[in-house]
Structure formats: C-alpha cells, structure tokens
Write a protein that holds these residues in place. Structure first.
Motif, PDB file in Angstrom:
ATOM      1  N   CYS A   9       0.847  -1.198   0.000  1.00 54.26           N
ATOM      2  CA  CYS A   9       0.000   0.000   0.000  1.00 54.26           C
ATOM      3  C   CYS A   9       0.878   1.240   0.000  1.00 54.26           C
ATOM      4  CB  CYS A   9      -0.967   0.002   1.176  1.00 54.26           C
ATOM      5  SG  CYS A   9      -0.187   0.208   2.779  1.00 54.26           S
ATOM      6  N   GLU A  10       0.216   2.369  -0.127  1.00 46.91           N
ATOM      7  CA  GLU A  10       0.928   3.641  -0.241  1.00 46.91           C
ATOM      8  C   GLU A  10       1.888   3.855   0.923  1.00 46.91           C
ATOM      9  OE1 GLU A  10      -1.723   7.145  -0.799  1.00 46.91           O
ATOM     10  OE2 GLU A  10      -0.204   8.078   0.512  1.00 46.91           O
ATOM     11  N   THR A  11       1.489   3.424   2.121  1.00 48.03           N
ATOM     12  CA  THR A  11       2.316   3.720   3.299  1.00 48.03           C
ATOM     13  C   THR A  11       3.389   2.668   3.566  1.00 48.03           C
ATOM     14  OG1 THR A  11       0.594   2.737   4.679  1.00 48.03           O
ATOM     15  CG2 THR A  11       0.600   5.148   4.461  1.00 48.03           C
ATOM     16  N   THR A  12       3.463   1.639   2.704  1.00 52.19           N
ATOM     17  CA  THR A  12       4.542   0.652   2.887  1.00 52.19           C
ATOM     18  C   THR A  12       5.499   0.602   1.689  1.00 52.19           C
ATOM     19  OG1 THR A  12       3.107  -1.134   2.055  1.00 52.19           O
ATOM     20  CG2 THR A  12       3.240  -0.848   4.446  1.00 52.19           C
ATOM     21  N   LEU A  13       5.072   1.134   0.541  1.00 53.20           N
ATOM     22  CA  LEU A  13       5.914   1.047  -0.656  1.00 53.20           C
ATOM     23  C   LEU A  13       7.167   1.919  -0.536  1.00 53.20           C
ATOM     24  CD1 LEU A  13       3.205   0.972  -3.443  1.00 53.20           C
ATOM     25  CD2 LEU A  13       4.949  -0.773  -3.043  1.00 53.20           C
ATOM     26  N   PRO A  14       8.310   1.374  -0.927  1.00 53.12           N
ATOM     27  CA  PRO A  14       9.541   2.161  -0.888  1.00 53.12           C
ATOM     28  C   PRO A  14       9.390   3.420  -1.739  1.00 53.12           C
ATOM     29  CG  PRO A  14      10.003  -0.134  -1.452  1.00 53.12           C
ATOM     30  CD  PRO A  14       8.517   0.024  -1.474  1.00 53.12           C
ATOM     31  N   GLY A  15       9.963   4.512  -1.272  1.00 53.23           N
ATOM     32  CA  GLY A  15       9.939   5.748  -2.043  1.00 53.23           C
ATOM     33  C   GLY A  15       8.700   6.590  -1.817  1.00 53.23           C
ATOM     34  N   SER A  16       7.726   6.056  -1.079  1.00 48.04           N
ATOM     35  CA  SER A  16       6.508   6.824  -0.839  1.00 48.04           C
ATOM     36  C   SER A  16       6.768   7.957   0.158  1.00 48.04           C
ATOM     37  CB  SER A  16       5.428   5.875  -0.300  1.00 48.04           C
ATOM     38  OG  SER A  16       4.478   6.587   0.424  1.00 48.04           O
ATOM     39  N   ASN A  17       6.122   9.099  -0.083  1.00 44.10           N
ATOM     40  CA  ASN A  17       6.270  10.255   0.823  1.00 44.10           C
ATOM     41  C   ASN A  17       5.619   9.988   2.171  1.00 44.10           C
ATOM     42  OD1 ASN A  17       7.493  11.823  -1.113  1.00 44.10           O
ATOM     43  ND2 ASN A  17       5.525  12.557  -1.926  1.00 44.10           N
ATOM     44  N   THR A  18       4.638   9.085   2.141  1.00 39.30           N
ATOM     45  CA  THR A  18       3.865   8.835   3.365  1.00 39.30           C
ATOM     46  C   THR A  18       4.255   7.497   3.991  1.00 39.30           C
ATOM     47  OG1 THR A  18       2.138   7.867   1.982  1.00 39.30           O
ATOM     48  CG2 THR A  18       1.871  10.188   2.594  1.00 39.30           C
ATOM     49  N   ARG A  19       5.466   7.043   3.699  1.00 38.95           N
ATOM     50  CA  ARG A  19       5.886   5.722   4.169  1.00 38.95           C
ATOM     51  C   ARG A  19       5.946   5.667   5.698  1.00 38.95           C
ATOM     52  NH1 ARG A  19      10.820   1.629   3.273  1.00 38.95           N
ATOM     53  NH2 ARG A  19       9.487  -0.047   2.513  1.00 38.95           N
TER      54      ARG A  19
END
Ligand SMILES: Nc1ncnc2c1ncn2[C@@H]1O[C@H](COP(=O)(O)OP(=O)(O)O)[C@@H](O)[C@H]1O
Ligand SMILES: [Mg+2]
Length: 295
Positions: A9-19
């Motif tokens: 998901c958005e919060t686990t993907l590498p490179g995401s701003n919301t990681r």
C-alpha cells in the motif's frame, strides 16, 4: 512465466512520501521472498492494492503482503480482492477468509471447533459496572478489554479489580478476557504455517512493566524452537479453521494457567511473517504457492 503479486500500500511502498516508520518490515519480507521466487524463476511484482486492475495483468497469484492501510478503506479493499478473484486471479488469503478474519469474533467459531481459546465476554460496549461484573465472572484481579476489530493493541485497556474509575467506559464492540500473567515471563508465541505446514516460531516478550508485546511498546522478538507438543497445539488451531489451510497463517498463542497454549489470534490477513526468525520462510512460502497453483 508465473507471476506473483505482493500486495502493498501507499504507506509501505519504498519511495513513498507517506511511508510508515515500521515499513522496514515490508523490506524484510520482500528480501526474504525475492530469492525464493527467483529460484523458481517467478516474477515478483510489488503492487499497491489501490493500483488500477491493469497493474495485475498476467498475475497468477496475489499475496496479501503489506496492505496495512486497508482498514481505512475496507469496502474498497474487499471490492478489489473480489474484482481480482473475478478476473480469475488466485488471491491469498482469499476474500472470504479476509472477511471471516476481520473481527475477532471468529474466535467463537474456533472454540466451537475445539480450539483452546481464552475465556471471553463479547459486549457491544462496557461501563465500569460491566467491568466489575466481569472480574466476578472470571474470578480474576486483572482484565484485558480489547476491540473486536483492531490491531496493534490499539485502544486496549488493562483494568484492575476495585480500581476501575466510575466514569470508565469502552465504546467499541469489545472482548473482555482475564489477564493471563504468562505474557510477562513466557511471552506470546507466533507459529507460522505455510499451506498448513508448520514453518517456524517466534517468541515475543513485552518490555519490563508492560504486557503488550508489540514493538511500539518496547516488545522484542526471539527465535523459538518449539517442542513437537507445542507445534501440535498450534496445528490444532489450523485444524479448527472452518476452511482448508490457507497459504499462510500466523497462530498467536500464550500459555494459560494450566501450562497449555491458548490461541490469542489466528492472523490470516497479511500478518508479519517474521522472516528474520525463519530463514526458510521464503522457501516455505514458495512451496506453498506451488501447491496452491498446482504448478
Ligand atoms: N488475555 C490477555 N492476557 C495477557 N495479555 C494479553 C491478553 N490479551 C491481549 N494481551 C496482550 O495484548 C496484545 C494485543 O492483543 P491481541 O489480542 O493480540 O490484539 P491485536 O494484536 O490484534 O491488537 C497481545 O499481543 C498481548 O501482549
Ligand atoms: Mg496480536
């Protein structure tokens, strides 16, 4: 070419701003899985569950991996799993299992099928008087009050007999259990099963003075080599599931007063699979996928 999608998901993907800060667990899972899949010459595709259906073109099996934010948008999540299944993709664990596993009320069904569960009161909400009554009912000095739908010990309360503030209340559908003291010294055990076969086990201990084993509260994880009897006790929980053994399952257990293990949770929706304590995790998972896809 066999293609396996790892649902993130958005919060686990590498490179995401919301990681998320704990998304390193995502990286550890991928590191463990990738070589095992490469060995089988499979393609591993890491996909945000919110990506359009086209991102899943050519995928044979979708593994729920680190789609941790699904609870914020659970209708859309279920709809996506169902759409993937309708497109002929093997979803593991499948949409029906996910629905079954969301509310801890599934523990009632496991108990009916012979699983050793912790005695539990199921209440839609609780007042201080309800809590005091529960101490009497269980004849105990401490109670744990948890949400029926929840994770990470969020919103949980530990109550002491005679010390519940008069205005205390619990406003979410709740499960009330006697506090099992073994959590402090022995900890909680996570047994990992792949395609119904035992893989490895992790022992999780709380920080001194706490009872929650989650790393957020200072809990730590140790590899544990369980006895054949302990493995059998965990396997009995897999047997009690009202469906065939899923691709992966994490059975969380702790010791009851009689020294036998009781099930705390059967985690079937993207549980962390503890690759650091199970070096053969990727291989066990790949072999279970072979069975699942009848390769
Ligand atoms: N009955 C209990 N006795 C002792 N400790 C408990 C009990 N129930 C929960 N805990 C502690 O609280 C943690 C969270 O509870 P759990 O049922 O695993 O919910 P979740 O992990 O979904 O938040 C457990 O890992 C354990 O440390
Ligand atoms: Mg838990």
């Amino acid at each position: 070419m066999t293609t396996i999608a790892f649902l993130a998901c958005e919060t686990t993907l590498p490179g995401s701003n919301t990681r998320r800060e704990d998304a390193f667990e995502h990286d550890l899972m991928i590191e463990a899985i990738r070589p095992a899949f490469e060995q089988k010459t499979w393609e591993l595709r890491v996909i945000d569950w919110e990506a359009p259906m086209a991102a899943f073109d050519g995928v044979d099996l979708v593994m729920l991996g680190t789609s941790w934010n699904y609870a914020d948008n659970s209708d859309a999540f279920h709809a996506k799993l169902e759409a993937l299944e309708a497109a002929g993709i093997n979803v593991c664990n499948n949409a029906a299992i996910v629905r079954w596993n969301i509310s801890k009320t599934y523990l009632q069904e496991l108990a009916k099928h012979g699983a050793r569960t912790i005695p539990t009161l199921w209440l839609d909400h609780l007042s201080a008087a309800d809590a005091e009554a529960a101490f009497g009912q269980f004849d105990c000095e401490k109670l744990v009050v948890k949400r029926q739908i929840g994770a990470g010990a969020e919103g949980q309360d530990l109550l002491e007999r005679g010390a519940v503030p008069a205005d205390w209340q619990f406003t979410h559908p709740a499960m009330v259990q006697p506090f099992l003291p073994a959590i402090a010294e022995k900890g909680e055990f996570s047994f990992l099963f792949f395609g119904g076969s035992y893989g490895h086990c992790v022992r999780k201990l709380p920080d001194a003075g706490d009872y929650r084993i989650q790393s957020l509260y200072g809990g730590r994880e140790l590899a544990h080599d369980p006895s054949a009897d302990e493995i059998a006790q965990a396997a009995a929980i897999i047997e009690a599931l009202p469906f065939d053994a899923p691709l992966y399952a994490r059975i969380d257990m702790l010791e009851g007063e009689d020294g036998r293990l009781m099930v705390m949770e059967a985690e079937l929706i993207e549980p962390y699979l503890y690759p650091e304590q199970g070096p053969q995790m990727g291989e066990n998972l790949a072999n279970a996928i072979v069975k699942e896809l009848e390769l």
